[in-house]
Design a protein around this motif. Sequence first.
Motif: not given
Length: 94
Positions: A38-39, A41-43, A45-46, A86, A88
């Motif tokens: 999920n981490c 994917k978050k990175i 996708s953004n 996001i 980080y």
Amino acid sequence: MKKNLLVAFMLMLAGNSFAQTATDTLVVTTQPQMHCQNCEKKIKSNIRFVKGTKKIATSVDDQKVTIVYDGRKAKYNDYVEAFKKIGYEIKKKR
């Protein structure tokens, strides 16, 4: 005939120079560290929305994010800001 060949050669060279793109590669670590898919994917996708981004690869095992981008369109600080949005912080990895 020689003139036509010279013109054709010059056009070919001009076309090749326009086709080339300047790409740079940025390898960073994140804080907090990535710990799951999920981490990643978050990175992915953004960060893909940063103008000039061509490719993003993440590795939880190596704790690194590799970004290939057009150096004429994006700079390191653009990625610092995008990651900050996001949650980080990033640091260049050697």
